[in-house]
Write an enzyme that holds these catalytic residues in place. Structure first.
Site, PDB file in Angstrom:
ATOM      1  CE1 TYR B 104      -1.596 -10.372  -3.249  1.00 10.63           C
ATOM      2  CE2 TYR B 104       0.619  -9.817  -2.813  1.00 10.63           C
ATOM      3  CZ  TYR B 104      -0.621  -9.406  -3.426  1.00 10.63           C
ATOM      4  OH  TYR B 104      -0.614  -8.061  -4.334  1.00 10.63           O
ATOM      5  CE1 TYR B 143       4.232  -7.762  -3.945  1.00  5.53           C
ATOM      6  CE2 TYR B 143       2.302  -6.864  -3.058  1.00  5.53           C
ATOM      7  CZ  TYR B 143       3.058  -7.296  -4.014  1.00  5.53           C
ATOM      8  OH  TYR B 143       2.321  -7.723  -5.098  1.00  5.53           O
ATOM      9  NE  ARG B 153       4.500  -3.600  -8.045  1.00  4.75           N
ATOM     10  CZ  ARG B 153       3.363  -3.779  -8.751  1.00  4.75           C
ATOM     11  NH1 ARG B 153       2.652  -5.105  -8.716  1.00  4.75           N
ATOM     12  NH2 ARG B 153       2.613  -2.959  -9.264  1.00  4.75           N
ATOM     13  CG  HIS B 156      -0.551  -3.508  -5.930  1.00  2.00           C
ATOM     14  ND1 HIS B 156       0.690  -3.512  -5.217  1.00  2.00           N
ATOM     15  CD2 HIS B 156      -0.906  -4.627  -6.182  1.00  2.00           C
ATOM     16  CE1 HIS B 156       1.183  -4.796  -5.165  1.00  2.00           C
ATOM     17  NE2 HIS B 156       0.234  -5.665  -5.949  1.00  2.00           N
ATOM     18  CG  HIS B 158      -3.393  -7.849  -7.930  1.00  2.00           C
ATOM     19  ND1 HIS B 158      -2.618  -7.901  -8.736  1.00  2.00           N
ATOM     20  CD2 HIS B 158      -2.913  -7.744  -6.597  1.00  2.00           C
ATOM     21  CE1 HIS B 158      -1.221  -8.073  -8.123  1.00  2.00           C
ATOM     22  NE2 HIS B 158      -1.459  -8.042  -7.029  1.00  2.00           N
TER      23      HIS B 158
HETATM   24 FE   FE2 Z   1       0.465  -7.527  -5.741  1.00  2.00          FE
END
Ligand code: FE2
Lengths: 173, 234
Positions: B104, B143, B153, B156, B158
């Site tokens: 991110y 990640y 995870r 995905h 959000h």
């Molecule tokens: Fe996330």
């Protein structure tokens, strides 16, 4: 007929969405009684929740081009949020009831699989005594978790405790 | 004045609980007291309005200043309806995600994976009159996270939805069909109903993709519907 889609956590990186201006509901030129609403979000261990997304919505004054009625603020390292908004007035409740002035709050955070909804009422409002939600909460100590206290010039403070002995009353909406 | 029509209660099993021990961060953050019931009032049945004129849409996360982001370009599209199948028109959808490497663009993300200055980490689109939406992005990477040793995870995206009222607000995550990490993810698996979990998994859809350019994924979302038609005054 499908049921509503499942909620998932907002996670720790939601700030990619954040526009800090959204914490100021008066930014489009709203006129009225300006107030500041502050508070601290803390967890069950008393630690600040530093990555929460706090959102507010108020039905009064009615939203229009100058007043969005909606705000969003990320908590800081101390778990604090701060909104600039207009003081709400009373709004109708169900039946013939009147609701005391209040602001709806929703907290999203890492570790919350769903948002948590609560309300900020204002200490000293006479309508608090007859408000349908406040009067439905039996414990005076629990009721107090929904009532913001004066904290300086036109400033109101409501701390939000996600868990623990003085846990905030969260609402099933 | 007539009472506002409430929104329907959530269907049992369709939503995750607040406390889910396999997802460690819930431990100190979930309330232990019972939620206080609140029959919906005007506060819950009204909600914010966002207009594209004031909140400019960003429907392509895969390009910055004309330069393409790295990774697998995809198109995500679908329809937002309420529980009665009626489209939810003109509502704002916010999107944010990791880049193709699983990183991110956020100071809190310390994962040792490269940033990509040509990837926009967030976007915003509006549904049309029929509840349809569409945006272009890059398939996000998996990640690692601190939930458990060697926990990752799944891929995905959000999503944040508003719908017509405060009571219809929804934040969720979209997953990808066939991702081997899905059965291992305590965030997704916290949802009790298998069918409710399945609906967060987007399916490959060649009618959404664009030939020689991008694969497409369908992600349809249902927001709460009104509980009943109001009684006529007699
Ligand atoms: Fe996330």
């Amino acid at each position: 007929m499908a049921t509503a889609t499942a909620s998932q956590t907002i996670g720790p990186f939601w700030h990619l969405l954040e526009d800090k201006d959204w914490a100021d509901l008066t930014r489009f030129g709203a006129t009225g009684e300006r107030i500041t609403l502050i508070g601290r979000v803390q967890d069950g261990a008393g630690a600040p929740v530093a990555d929460a997304c706090v959102e507010i919505w108020q039905a009064d004054p009615p939203a229009d081009d100058t007043f969005p009625g909606f705000g969003r603020c990320g908590t800081d390292q101390n778990g604090m949020f701060r909104f600039a908004t207009l003081k709400p007035g009373p709004v109708p409740g169900r039946g013939n009831a009147t609701q005391a002035p209040h602001i709806a709050i929703q907290v999203f955070a890492r570790g919350l699989l769903r948002g948590l909804v609560t309300r900020a009422y204002f200490e000293g409002e006479s309508l608090n005594e007859t408000d349908p939600l406040l009067t439905a909460i039996d414990s005076p100590a629990r009721r107090k978790t929904l009532i913001a206290r004066p904290a300086g010039e036109a400033t109101w403070r409501l701390d939000i405790r996600l868990q623990g002995g003085d846990e905030t009353v969260f609402l099933d909406v | 004045m007539a009472d506002p029509v409430p929104f329907r209660a959530y269907s049992p099993g369709s939503q995750p609980p607040y406390g889910a021990s396999a997802y460690r961060s819930t431990t100190a953050r979930h309330p232990k007291q019972k939620l206080q019931p609140l029959p919906h009032t005007v506060t819950e049945t009204t909600g914010p309005r966002f207009a594209p004129g004031r909140f400019e849409p960003i429907a392509d996360l895969s390009v910055v200043d004309g330069k393409p982001a790295l990774g697998e370009r995809i198109i995500v599209a679908g329809t937002i309806t309420d529980e009665d199948g009626r489209p939810v028109p003109d509502t704002m959808i916010e999107i944010w995600q990791a880049n193709c490497a699983g990183r991110y663009q956020h100071p809190g993300d310390t994962h040792d994976a490269p940033l990509d200055e040509n990837f926009r980490g967030a976007g915003r689109v509006f549904t049309d009159a029929e509840g349809h939406y569409r945006f272009v992005t890059i398939r996000p990477g998996a990640y690692p996270w601190a939930n458990a040793p060697n926990a990752w995870r799944p891929n995905h995206i959000h999503f944040s939805y508003f719908g017509p009222a405060f009571a219809t607000r929804l934040i969720t995550q979209m997953y990808f069909e066939g991702d081997p990490l899905l059965p291992h993810d305590p965030v997704l698996q916290a949802i009790p109903d298998e069918s409710a979990r399945q609906r967060l998994v987007a399916s490959l859809d060649f009618s959404i993709g664009q030939e020689d350019w991008a694969l497409g994924y369908r992600f349809d979302v249902v927001l709460r519907g009104r509980s009943a038609t109001p009684m006529e005054n007699t």
